[in-house]
Design a protein around this motif. Sequence first.
Motif, short mmCIF file in Angstrom:
data_model
loop_
_atom_site.label_atom_id
_atom_site.label_comp_id
_atom_site.label_asym_id
_atom_site.label_seq_id
_atom_site.Cartn_x
_atom_site.Cartn_y
_atom_site.Cartn_z
N MET A 1 19.58 -15.14 38.25
CA MET A 1 19.75 -16.15 37.22
C MET A 1 21.09 -15.95 36.54
SD MET A 1 17.42 -16.88 33.80
CE MET A 1 16.01 -17.48 34.68
N ALA A 2 21.65 -17.06 36.07
CA ALA A 2 22.89 -16.97 35.30
C ALA A 2 22.63 -16.15 34.05
CB ALA A 2 23.37 -18.37 34.94
N SER A 3 23.66 -15.41 33.60
CA SER A 3 23.49 -14.51 32.47
C SER A 3 23.19 -15.25 31.18
CB SER A 3 24.76 -13.67 32.30
OG SER A 3 25.88 -14.51 32.06
N ASP A 4 23.44 -16.56 31.17
CA ASP A 4 23.19 -17.32 29.95
C ASP A 4 21.88 -18.08 30.02
OD1 ASP A 4 23.91 -19.10 31.89
OD2 ASP A 4 25.34 -20.23 30.68
N SER A 5 20.93 -17.61 30.84
CA SER A 5 19.62 -18.24 30.96
C SER A 5 18.53 -17.18 30.78
CB SER A 5 19.44 -18.91 32.32
OG SER A 5 20.39 -19.94 32.51
N ILE A 6 17.37 -17.63 30.32
CA ILE A 6 16.21 -16.75 30.20
C ILE A 6 14.99 -17.47 30.75
CG2 ILE A 6 17.06 -15.48 28.19
CD1 ILE A 6 15.17 -17.16 26.46
N ALA A 7 14.01 -16.70 31.20
CA ALA A 7 12.73 -17.24 31.66
C ALA A 7 11.64 -16.78 30.70
CB ALA A 7 12.42 -16.76 33.08
N VAL A 8 10.83 -17.72 30.24
CA VAL A 8 9.78 -17.41 29.28
C VAL A 8 8.44 -17.85 29.86
CG1 VAL A 8 8.88 -17.84 26.96
CG2 VAL A 8 11.36 -17.68 27.33
N VAL A 9 7.47 -16.95 29.84
CA VAL A 9 6.11 -17.26 30.28
C VAL A 9 5.20 -17.11 29.07
CG1 VAL A 9 4.21 -16.67 31.80
CG2 VAL A 9 6.57 -16.43 32.62
N GLU A 10 4.58 -18.22 28.65
CA GLU A 10 3.65 -18.17 27.52
C GLU A 10 2.29 -17.74 28.06
OE1 GLU A 10 3.70 -21.31 24.61
OE2 GLU A 10 5.52 -22.14 25.52
N LEU A 11 1.93 -16.50 27.83
CA LEU A 11 0.73 -15.93 28.42
C LEU A 11 -0.54 -16.57 27.89
CD1 LEU A 11 1.72 -12.16 28.56
CD2 LEU A 11 1.91 -13.90 30.34
N ASP A 12 -0.49 -17.12 26.68
CA ASP A 12 -1.69 -17.76 26.16
C ASP A 12 -1.94 -19.12 26.82
OD1 ASP A 12 0.53 -18.88 25.01
OD2 ASP A 12 -0.39 -19.19 23.04
N ARG A 13 -0.94 -19.61 27.59
CA ARG A 13 -1.11 -20.87 28.30
C ARG A 13 -1.27 -20.67 29.81
NH1 ARG A 13 0.28 -25.23 25.10
NH2 ARG A 13 0.48 -26.54 26.95
N CYS A 14 -0.85 -19.51 30.31
CA CYS A 14 -0.94 -19.23 31.74
C CYS A 14 -2.41 -18.98 32.10
CB CYS A 14 -0.09 -18.00 32.07
SG CYS A 14 -0.11 -17.54 33.82
N GLN A 15 -2.96 -19.83 32.98
CA GLN A 15 -4.38 -19.76 33.34
C GLN A 15 -4.54 -19.69 34.86
OE1 GLN A 15 -6.88 -22.60 31.06
NE2 GLN A 15 -4.99 -23.21 30.03
N PRO A 16 -4.31 -18.52 35.45
CA PRO A 16 -4.33 -18.40 36.92
C PRO A 16 -5.69 -18.70 37.53
CG PRO A 16 -4.21 -16.24 35.86
CD PRO A 16 -3.98 -17.25 34.78
N ASP A 17 -6.77 -18.59 36.75
CA ASP A 17 -8.08 -18.90 37.29
C ASP A 17 -8.31 -20.40 37.44
OD1 ASP A 17 -7.96 -19.07 34.51
OD2 ASP A 17 -10.12 -18.78 34.27
N ARG A 18 -7.35 -21.20 36.93
CA ARG A 18 -7.50 -22.66 37.02
C ARG A 18 -6.38 -23.30 37.84
NH1 ARG A 18 -7.84 -25.05 31.20
NH2 ARG A 18 -8.07 -26.96 32.45
N CYS A 19 -5.62 -22.50 38.58
CA CYS A 19 -4.55 -23.06 39.40
C CYS A 19 -4.46 -22.29 40.72
CB CYS A 19 -3.21 -23.02 38.68
SG CYS A 19 -2.45 -21.38 38.58
N ASN A 20 -3.55 -22.71 41.57
CA ASN A 20 -3.34 -22.07 42.87
C ASN A 20 -1.97 -21.40 42.96
OD1 ASN A 20 -5.86 -22.89 44.09
ND2 ASN A 20 -5.02 -24.98 44.12
N TYR A 21 -1.46 -20.95 41.82
CA TYR A 21 -0.14 -20.31 41.77
C TYR A 21 0.94 -21.21 42.36
CZ TYR A 21 -2.46 -15.94 40.46
OH TYR A 21 -3.19 -14.99 39.82
N GLU A 22 0.88 -22.50 41.97
CA GLU A 22 1.90 -23.43 42.45
C GLU A 22 3.30 -22.96 42.09
OE1 GLU A 22 -1.83 -25.93 41.89
OE2 GLU A 22 -0.82 -24.27 40.86
N CYS A 23 3.46 -22.33 40.94
CA CYS A 23 4.78 -21.88 40.50
C CYS A 23 5.40 -20.93 41.53
CB CYS A 23 4.70 -21.22 39.13
SG CYS A 23 3.60 -19.78 39.07
N ALA A 24 4.61 -19.98 42.01
CA ALA A 24 5.11 -18.99 42.97
C ALA A 24 5.23 -19.57 44.37
CB ALA A 24 4.21 -17.76 42.98
#
Length: 609
Positions: free
Chosen positions: A1-24
């Motif tokens: 990633m460019a040094s001027d970018s960040i990735a944020v994962v909101e864990l209270d919204r991440c619900q892997p039991d309700r998805c198929n890991y489309e992100c990955a």
Amino acid sequence: MASDSIAVVELDRCQPDRCNYECANYCPPNRTGKECITLRGDAAEEGEIEGTPDQIKISEEICLGETCGICVEKCPFDAIEIINLPQELTEDPVHRYGENAFSLYGLPVPVDGQVTGLLGPNGIGKSTAVRILAGEMTPNLGNYGEEPSWETVLDAYRGTELQEYIEGVRDGEVSVARKPQYVDRIPDQFDGTTSDLLERTDERGALDEIVERLSIAPVIDQGIDDLSGGELQRVAIAACLARDADFYFLDEITPYLDIGQRVTVARLLRELVEEHDEKSMLVVEHDLAILDLLCDNLHVAYGEPGAFGVITDPKSVRKGINEYLSGYLDNENMRIRPEAIEFEEHAPRAVAHRDLLATYPAMEKSYGEDAFSLSVEGGEIRENEVLGIVGPNGIGKSTFAKLLAGRIEPDGGESDLDLEIAYKPQYVEVDQPMRVDVFLSSITDRFGSSHWNTEISQPLQLGRIMEQNLTDLSGGERQRVAIAACLSKTADVYLLDEPSAHLDVEQRVLATRAIRRHAERTDATVLVIDHDIYMIDLLADRLLVFEGEPAERGRASQPQEMREGMNAFLSELDVTFRRDERTSRPRINKPDSQLDREQKRQGEYYYAP
């Protein structure tokens, strides 16, 4: 990633039991065999996600940044943000909470003998900054994998304005007095009377004077559990100011207070630092008029709530507020809002030509012998107007609203206006575990339409809370849902009681715009009760002024033109306003200044003509 970018994962919204890991599964680096999006428990193997439904993490070194954004689009729960940081942001974070977590850049600078203001939205790191300044947490300078030390922090700030202050924090030589943000939680933490709480804080021998100035004496022997929100707020402020500290931090001093009480608190804070030039004060506040009156300098906080926050270098109060309203920070070369917030050059807006919607009669309401009583003069409500309602706490404004809405019956007169009235009460109580989207869709069949999304959902920032339960919402989130529910109804009159409560400045501006646009586009009439002068100034065409003796008797005059009504109201408070030359925003004149004295001689409390 460019040094001027960040990735944020909101864990209270991440619900892997309700998805198929489309992100990955759709991540381009993952598809080429790299471990960009992996599991916090089980790592990805050969580009495939295996194992139990663990939440994900994102490698910022491998991620392609915001130019890709596929994971953001594929996540069904809006749990991922890939954000380009401002190009002007060259420094490392002051603190980061962990991998793919919130980052704070910059700190406010306490100045002896001055009140420093901090202005910015909720979730932007203001509380984190204060915890650092109070010595309650050691910042990690972005190195969240290492144990932070004050020595490292001091090296990073050596030669800056914060060096001396950080040395004092490191050596335990800085004493701190704090007023918490949520005063309604005090009864959960303290069991006793008001005097029990306050007496243990009287370190300067000034408690009696503070109690008198804040009008706390009538509740001094009452239990903390029995106090109203406004009384709890004043008790919390008194407890903070009674301490003998080097650094005073006050988080939101205006919620539950009427305009007169807000001005009194501002004057009390100013006197403390002016009389003790070795003390410093930091105030987080969303009432811009009070912030303007109170502070000597101002830091603006901006960024992406929940993702990152940036605290600017100090600015003059006028410059800081004006830049915030314009949406562009000059020194930082940063646009923080797509549109400027504009005020009308002249406050009065003529409504005399508008057709009559309804006439309400004179009414009386008493809550018993030796209890509060309200007298209302008969008046007229016009079509397509916004009628502002102002007055002290405990003077009958909410009682008047309930009379008009048919929630209570008057003792004398008839309150039935034969109109459809949509009513948002002062206190938003939620007792049903219903999702926000289900609740709002039950109110209007326009829910989810492009028009409803544009006019109500987007300005009230409801998108990210639609799947949450009403019982899980914060005070500000409940307020925005309540405003949306009111505006979503089909009605002749929309009556909103204190819509600014619990909202930060940005949210107040957006809510004000949504209410005003709704009135204009639907030709509806809106009645708004509020203590925020900015909201009343932006919204109201005319004014209904309440006066009397709080908690004893109240009287409502007929609706008046803005200048006439505000002059009557502000003269009781002994406060004068002027327009800012650049933005036309309302500003409180410094007490006993030349302009303050001149306007009082002219009888023009609401801007000099």
